[in-house]
Design an enzyme around this catalytic site. Structure first.
Site, mmCIF file in Angstrom:
data_model
loop_
_atom_site.group_PDB
_atom_site.id
_atom_site.type_symbol
_atom_site.label_atom_id
_atom_site.label_comp_id
_atom_site.label_asym_id
_atom_site.label_seq_id
_atom_site.Cartn_x
_atom_site.Cartn_y
_atom_site.Cartn_z
ATOM 1 C CD GLU A 151 -25.123 8.096 -26.592
ATOM 2 O OE1 GLU A 151 -24.566 7.465 -25.668
ATOM 3 O OE2 GLU A 151 -24.742 9.192 -27.004
ATOM 4 C CG ASP A 173 -22.771 0.852 -23.494
ATOM 5 O OD1 ASP A 173 -23.988 0.729 -23.799
ATOM 6 O OD2 ASP A 173 -22.394 1.377 -22.429
ATOM 7 N N GLY A 201 -27.850 14.051 -12.764
ATOM 8 C CA GLY A 201 -29.057 13.848 -13.579
ATOM 9 C C GLY A 201 -29.013 14.515 -14.948
ATOM 10 N N GLY A 261 -27.173 13.390 -17.514
ATOM 11 C CA GLY A 261 -26.752 12.447 -18.551
ATOM 12 C C GLY A 261 -25.248 12.482 -18.794
ATOM 13 C CB SER A 293 -24.538 7.255 -11.373
ATOM 14 O OG SER A 293 -24.646 7.008 -12.737
ATOM 15 C CG ASP A 343 -21.849 5.776 -18.618
ATOM 16 O OD1 ASP A 343 -21.631 5.965 -19.825
ATOM 17 O OD2 ASP A 343 -22.988 5.752 -18.137
ATOM 18 C CE1 TYR A 361 -29.067 2.969 -21.267
ATOM 19 C CE2 TYR A 361 -29.400 0.887 -20.149
ATOM 20 C CZ TYR A 361 -28.589 1.747 -20.840
ATOM 21 O OH TYR A 361 -27.297 1.387 -21.122
HETATM 22 C C1 GLA Z 1 -26.143 5.325 -20.381
HETATM 23 C C2 GLA Z 1 -25.469 4.022 -19.973
HETATM 24 C C3 GLA Z 1 -24.373 3.619 -20.945
HETATM 25 C C4 GLA Z 1 -24.862 3.661 -22.387
HETATM 26 C C5 GLA Z 1 -25.610 4.967 -22.675
HETATM 27 C C6 GLA Z 1 -26.243 4.971 -24.032
HETATM 28 O O1 GLA Z 1 -25.242 6.367 -20.240
HETATM 29 O O2 GLA Z 1 -24.933 4.129 -18.679
HETATM 30 O O3 GLA Z 1 -23.868 2.358 -20.616
HETATM 31 O O4 GLA Z 1 -25.657 2.558 -22.675
HETATM 32 O O5 GLA Z 1 -26.605 5.239 -21.710
HETATM 33 O O6 GLA Z 1 -25.285 4.931 -25.019
#
Ligand code: GLA
Length: 390
Positions: free
Chosen positions: A34, A37, A124, A126, A130, A174, A224
């Site tokens: 996490e 990326d 929403g 997680g 999107s 993602d 973020y």
């Molecule tokens: C979100 C972002 C990803 C990644 C995660 C955390 O999902 O879209 O690119 O950074 O958070 O790992």
């Protein structure tokens, strides 16, 4: 929602003038890795069996018309006379962003299109609703207008839409897994090389359970983006030192460098860096363990990842911590927050047979603690867009 129902809805909104084509892309659960990326690190997500569908049909107008069944809301993006770079602040920006991010020639190849959207991915939570939306629509545009975008171009287009247009400075995970995901496997993505390898998962009679806290604390400032900036600051400070002048990303550091990092960076930046370095190590080990069915050891890494996200990276929240502590107390092999954090979902590795009881008890405990209903559902590693279209 069944496909026939979706088609009926399409006709109700846009009229009966030919069958729509259907495109779909899945959401994801990140097993481990996490906030690595965007630091050129490693991630281990799966695509899940919940998709967003886009039903599309060409229209003779110079307009892209949109309707979201889930939000019961429509929108329009006029094409002629230059695409607006203005955000509207709502969900249609994801699609406006894709169009805006196309180069001029490809943008000129677009013409009128009616789009109906339906998301099974809870919005929403997680789980990248999107990215699923973006990838379904981008692949529709790519095919319908023969844009000739290669997979990585498609993925980057959607990431750009989020970064440059929507304003979320997210990494590539993602969209990447929404495209390349595959049944029964996780994707070990090396984001520095933008490449992946499939990891066959041996869950050894365990199930993957997602429990969504149903809360979102992302409105408390854009934390973020702030984390991403902190990583950039850490990298820049380290590069100013003689020892690390050639460092290209935080993921190039090894655990042996962490003593130097601690003595060089302010505490918060050192903590962020340590999380990234150690999380990359955990991803490598977890990928090997999950392939061998060593669930107990892999699960320990899930718990360790969560602790690091809570204490070093500071992206957890009381609701996520509660669900992960619950997992610990119940003695299941592993659990952690998944995704960007500040609310959203947790992933739990639960023995088959115990899973329904576990989910029920977790939900009751959560309700008693916070007065909120959590949403739980089982997920299995599923196909991405590539497998649907190949
Ligand atoms: C979100 C972002 C990803 C990644 C995660 C955390 O999902 O879209 O690119 O950074 O958070 O790992």
């Amino acid at each position: 929602m069944q496909l026939t129902e979706l088609k009926e809805k399409f006709t109700e909104i846009y009229g009966a003038d030919g069958e729509p084509n259907i495109y779909r892309a899945p959401g994801r659960v990140n097993l481990i890795g996490e906030h690595t990326d965007y630091n050129d690190g490693l991630v281990l997500p799966i695509a899940i069996d919940l998709t967003t569908r886009a039903l599309v049909r060409r229209n003779p107008k110079e307009t892209i018309r949109l309707y979201s069944i889930d939000l019961e809301e429509g929108g329009r993006i006029p094409l002629g006379g230059g695409i607006s770079s203005k955000k509207s602040g709502c969900w249609t920006d994801y699609i406006g962003g894709i169009i805006f991010s196309l180069d001029k020639e490809k943008r000129n190849a677009l013409s009128g299109l009616d789009i109906l959207l339906h998301s099974e991915v809870p919005i929403g939570s997680g789980l990248s609703s999107s990215a699923a939306l973006e990838m379904a629509v981008a692949s529709a545009l790519n095919t319908e207008f023969e844009l000739g975008l290669e997979p990585l171009e498609l993925i980057r287009l959607c990431q750009n839409a989020e970064n440059e247009f929507v304003g979320a400075n997210t990494g590539i995970m993602d969209q990447y897994v929404s495209y390349f995901g595959r049944e029964n496997t996780a994707l070990l993505i090396d984001t520095a090389r933008t490449s992946h390898r499939y990891v066959n998962l041996d869950l050894a009679s365990h199930e993957l359970l997602v429990i969504d806290t149903t809360v979102s604390h992302t409105h408390e400032g854009n934390k973020y983006n702030q984390r991403r900036e902190e990583c950039e600051d850490a990298l820049n400070l380290l590069k100013k030192t003689d020892k690390l002048v050639h460092l290209s990303s935080l993921s190039d550091l090894s655990p042996e460098d962490l003593g130097y990092v601690n003595s060089t960076l302010p505490e918060i930046l050192a903590n962020r860096t340590r999380h990234v370095v150690e999380e990359n190590q955990r991803v490598k080990r977890a990928a090997a363990l999950l392939a061998e069915g060593k669930i107990g050891k892999a699960g320990e890494l899930f718990f360790a990842s969560h602790r690091s996200l809570r204490d070093l990276y500071e992206v957890s929240c009381p609701e996520l911590d509660f669900l992960v502590n619950f997992a610990r107390k119940q003695g299941i092999p592993g659990a952690r927050m998944t995704g960007g954090g500040f609310g959203g979902s947790t992933i739990h590795i639960v023995p088959e047979g115990d899973s329904d009881t576990y989910l029920k008890e977790a939900g009751e405990a959560y309700l008693a603690e916070f007065g909120i209903e959590a949403e739980g559902f089982f997920v299995s590693p599923s196909n991405g867009l590539k497998e649907f279209t190949s």
